[in-house]
Design an enzyme around this catalytic site. Structure first.
Site, PDB file in Angstrom:
ATOM      1  N   HIS A  23       0.832  -1.209   0.000  1.00 56.15           N
ATOM      2  CA  HIS A  23       0.000   0.000   0.000  1.00 56.15           C
ATOM      3  C   HIS A  23       0.867   1.260   0.000  1.00 56.15           C
ATOM      4  O   HIS A  23       0.492   2.271   0.580  1.00 56.15           O
ATOM      5  CB  HIS A  23      -0.985  -0.014   1.176  1.00 56.15           C
ATOM      6  CG  HIS A  23      -2.040  -1.074   1.000  1.00 56.15           C
ATOM      7  ND1 HIS A  23      -3.133  -0.902   0.193  1.00 56.15           N
ATOM      8  CD2 HIS A  23      -2.136  -2.323   1.505  1.00 56.15           C
ATOM      9  CE1 HIS A  23      -3.882  -2.003   0.211  1.00 56.15           C
ATOM     10  NE2 HIS A  23      -3.289  -2.894   0.999  1.00 56.15           N
ATOM     11  N   GLY A 107      -6.508 -15.057  -6.784  1.00 55.13           N
ATOM     12  CA  GLY A 107      -7.038 -14.394  -5.589  1.00 55.13           C
ATOM     13  C   GLY A 107      -6.226 -14.666  -4.343  1.00 55.13           C
ATOM     14  O   GLY A 107      -6.730 -14.583  -3.232  1.00 55.13           O
ATOM     15  N   ALA A 108      -4.943 -15.010  -4.521  1.00 53.95           N
ATOM     16  CA  ALA A 108      -4.102 -15.327  -3.363  1.00 53.95           C
ATOM     17  C   ALA A 108      -3.191 -14.155  -2.993  1.00 53.95           C
ATOM     18  O   ALA A 108      -2.468 -14.217  -2.015  1.00 53.95           O
ATOM     19  CB  ALA A 108      -3.265 -16.570  -3.643  1.00 53.95           C
ATOM     20  N   GLU A 141      -5.649  -2.799 -16.296  1.00 58.22           N
ATOM     21  CA  GLU A 141      -6.286  -3.369 -15.099  1.00 58.22           C
ATOM     22  C   GLU A 141      -7.245  -2.358 -14.473  1.00 58.22           C
ATOM     23  O   GLU A 141      -8.313  -2.724 -13.970  1.00 58.22           O
ATOM     24  CB  GLU A 141      -5.227  -3.819 -14.089  1.00 58.22           C
ATOM     25  CG  GLU A 141      -5.864  -4.496 -12.888  1.00 58.22           C
ATOM     26  CD  GLU A 141      -4.943  -5.425 -12.115  1.00 58.22           C
ATOM     27  OE1 GLU A 141      -3.861  -5.767 -12.610  1.00 58.22           O
ATOM     28  OE2 GLU A 141      -5.331  -5.795 -10.990  1.00 58.22           O
ATOM     29  N   ASP A 153       2.682  -4.459  -9.364  1.00 57.45           N
ATOM     30  CA  ASP A 153       2.486  -5.830  -9.840  1.00 57.45           C
ATOM     31  C   ASP A 153       2.891  -5.979 -11.307  1.00 57.45           C
ATOM     32  O   ASP A 153       3.546  -6.946 -11.690  1.00 57.45           O
ATOM     33  CB  ASP A 153       1.018  -6.246  -9.671  1.00 57.45           C
ATOM     34  CG  ASP A 153       0.533  -6.050  -8.245  1.00 57.45           C
ATOM     35  OD1 ASP A 153       1.379  -5.847  -7.359  1.00 57.45           O
ATOM     36  OD2 ASP A 153      -0.691  -6.094  -8.032  1.00 57.45           O
ATOM     37  N   TYR A 202      -9.781  -1.747  -0.795  1.00 60.60           N
ATOM     38  CA  TYR A 202      -8.653  -1.124  -1.494  1.00 60.60           C
ATOM     39  C   TYR A 202      -9.027   0.319  -1.858  1.00 60.60           C
ATOM     40  O   TYR A 202      -8.257   1.251  -1.627  1.00 60.60           O
ATOM     41  CB  TYR A 202      -8.314  -1.935  -2.744  1.00 60.60           C
ATOM     42  CG  TYR A 202      -7.007  -1.576  -3.399  1.00 60.60           C
ATOM     43  CD1 TYR A 202      -5.818  -2.145  -2.978  1.00 60.60           C
ATOM     44  CD2 TYR A 202      -6.959  -0.655  -4.450  1.00 60.60           C
ATOM     45  CE1 TYR A 202      -4.609  -1.829  -3.591  1.00 60.60           C
ATOM     46  CE2 TYR A 202      -5.765  -0.329  -5.069  1.00 60.60           C
ATOM     47  CZ  TYR A 202      -4.598  -0.921  -4.643  1.00 60.60           C
ATOM     48  OH  TYR A 202      -3.407  -0.597  -5.246  1.00 60.60           O
TER      49      TYR A 202
HETATM   50  C1  GLA Z   1      -2.469  -4.750  -5.060  1.00 65.63           C
HETATM   51  C2  GLA Z   1      -2.260  -3.640  -6.085  1.00 65.63           C
HETATM   52  C3  GLA Z   1      -0.840  -3.075  -6.001  1.00 65.63           C
HETATM   53  C4  GLA Z   1      -0.495  -2.684  -4.567  1.00 65.63           C
HETATM   54  C5  GLA Z   1      -0.835  -3.827  -3.600  1.00 65.63           C
HETATM   55  C6  GLA Z   1      -0.639  -3.440  -2.158  1.00 65.63           C
HETATM   56  O1  GLA Z   1      -1.654  -5.849  -5.378  1.00 65.63           O
HETATM   57  O2  GLA Z   1      -2.471  -4.127  -7.389  1.00 65.63           O
HETATM   58  O3  GLA Z   1      -0.698  -1.984  -6.866  1.00 65.63           O
HETATM   59  O4  GLA Z   1      -1.138  -1.495  -4.206  1.00 65.63           O
HETATM   60  O5  GLA Z   1      -2.154  -4.276  -3.758  1.00 65.63           O
HETATM   61  O6  GLA Z   1       0.703  -3.185  -1.902  1.00 65.63           O
END
Ligand code: GLA
Length: 344
Positions: A23, A107-108, A141, A153, A202
Site C-alpha cells: 500500500h 485471488g491469493a 487493469e 504488480d 482497497y
Molecule cells: C495490489 C495492487 C498493487 C499494490 C498492492 C498493495 O496488489 O495491485 O498496486 O497497491 O495491492 O501493496
C-alpha cells in the site's frame, strides 16, 4: 496502434510476491517485489479478424472480445476483462484465437491478474521495454476492474530479474535489482482465507491516503513528525503506515544486500504490525500464520503480502526449510526474470 506479428505467439508472464512495501505504490512510495516462478501463459494465433476468441484451462466459459472493446469491465467471463482491458488500451489491428493457462493461484495476492494483463499485452504483439508494458497493463487493469491499482504488480511481472527482488521507486519508476542472498529462499503460504472485500477496501484505503495527503502533502516527502501532527486518528494511522513503510523498504533493500537477515526479519515484522494496526488490512488468519511462521527455526522473517484482507504471507527462510513444514498451500518460490514472448 501496432500491427503486431502474424502467427502463433506464446507469451508468458510471472506472478509476483512482495517482500516488503505494501500500500505504498499508489502514493509514489517504495516497494520490493520479486517475480516468481508461477506463470500465466497465453498462446495466441494472431489473424486478420475482428474478434479475439479465448479459452482458459480454469473456466469452461470461452471469451469473445472485439478488437474495439468499449467497456472491458462489463464483459464475461470475469478473467477475460483483463485481456479486454489490454485490448482497449493497445487497440491492436488483428484479432485471433488463443489458450490461457496458469499455475498461479487466483485471488491469493500473487498478482495473477497482473500476470494475465502482461501476458495479454505481449501476446497481442506489444514489445516495448518493461516499464512501457507495465504502464499499459496498469491502465488496462484499472479499466478492467475500476480500481486505482498501483504499478508494482505489472512492473514486477514485466521487469523481473532472475535471483533478485526489485526495488521500485514508484515516483521515478526506476527499478534496482536486489539479490536474494545465497542460501535463502522465498516461501509463500496461503492463510486459507480467500481475499474478502479486497476490492472495496482497497478503494477506501486509497481515498483515505488521498485525504491524508491533502492535509500533509505527498507521503513520499512527509516525515513522521508531519504525520504525528495530524488530527484525525484514522487518517493519521493510514499515513503513519505508508510513511514508515517507505523507510522500511529502503532499509530492507540495504539489509538484504548486506546479508543482514536479522534486520530484514525485524523490518518484515514491523511491516506486518503496521499493516495490521495502522493500515488495518490484515486478518486474524494472516496474523496467526505470520506469528507461527516466525517461531520456526530457519525462518528469518514473515509478513502478509499484497493488498491483504486474506491471501498469503511471505517468509524468507533458509533453503530447504519449506520442505520440512507441514502447512497446506505452501510454495517455495524462486525469483525469476520478467515476461517473455516467442513466436512458435
Ligand atoms: C495490489 C495492487 C498493487 C499494490 C498492492 C498493495 O496488489 O495491485 O498496486 O497497491 O495491492 O501493496
Amino acid at each position: 496502434m501496432k500491427p503486431g506479428p502474424r502467427g502463433l505467439i506464446v507469451a508468458r508472464a510471472p506472478g509476483r510476491v512482495n517482500l516488503i512495501g505494501d500500500h505504498t505504490d499508489y502514493t509514489g512510495g517504495f516497494v520490493l517485489p520479486a517475480a516468481i516462478d508461477r506463470w500465466t501463459t497465453i498462446e495466441l494465433d494472431q489473424r486478420d479478424e475482428y474478434w479475439f476468441e479465448l479459452v482458459s484451462n480454469d473456466d469452461p466459459e470461452p471469451a469473445l472480445i472485439p478488437r474495439d472493446v468499449q467497456n472491458p469491465n462489463a464483459g464475461r467471463p470475469v478473467w477475460a476483462r483483463y485481456f479486454a482491458g489490454v485490448v482497449s488500451v493497445a487497440q491492436p489491428e488483428r484479432g485471433g484465437s488463443g489458450f490461457v493457462t496458469s499455475n498461479l493461484p487466483i485471488g491469493a495476492g500473487l498478482s495473477s491478474s497482473a500476470a494475465l494483463t502482461v501476458a495479454s499485452a505481449l501476446a497481442i504483439g506489444e514489445d516495448g521495454p518493461p516499464l512501457e508494458i507495465a504502464l499499459m497493463c496498469q491502465e488496462a487493469e484499472r479499466r478492467a476492474t475500476g480500481l486505482g491499482v498501483g504499478i508494482m504488480d505489472h512492473l514486477a511481472s514485466a521487469g523481473g530479474v532472475e535471483g533478485c527482488a526489485l526495488l521500485i521507486d514508484c515516483t521515478s519508476l526506476e527499478t534496482n535489482p536486489v539479490p536474494i542472498p545465497d542460501g535463502i529462499e522465498i516461501v509463500v503460504v496461503h492463510s486459507g482465507q480467500e481475499r474478502t472485500l479486497a476490492a472495496a477496501n482497497y478503494g477506501v484505503r486509497r481515498s483515505q491516503c488521498e485525504e491524508a495527503e491533502a492535509e500533509i502533502g505527498p507521503f513520499r516527502d512527509a516525515t513522521i513528525d508531519d504525520v504525528l501532527s495530524m488530527g484525525d486518528d484514522v487518517l493519521r494511522r493510514r499515513a503513519h503506515h505508508v510513511v514508515s513503510e517507505n523507510e522500511r523498504v529502503i532499509e530492507c533493500a540495504r539489509a538484504l544486500r548486506e546479508g543482514d537477515l536479522t534486520l530484514v526479519g525485524e523490518l518484515m515484522a514491523a511491516s506486518h504490525a503496521s499493516l495490521r494496526e495502522d493500515f488495518e488490512v490484515s486478518t486474524h488468519a494472516l496474523d496467526q500464520l505470520v506469528a507461527h511462521l516466525v517461531t520456526i527455526p530457519g525462518i528469518h522473517g514473515a509478513r502478509l503480502t499484497g493488498a491483504g484482507f486474506g491471501g498469503c504471507a511471505v517468509a524468507l527462510a533458509d533453503t530447504g526449510v519449506a520442505d520440512t513444514l507441514d502447512l497446506p498451500l505452501l510454495w517455495a518460490v524462486h525469483a525469476v526474470g520478467g515476461a517473455t514472448a516467442e513466436p512458435r
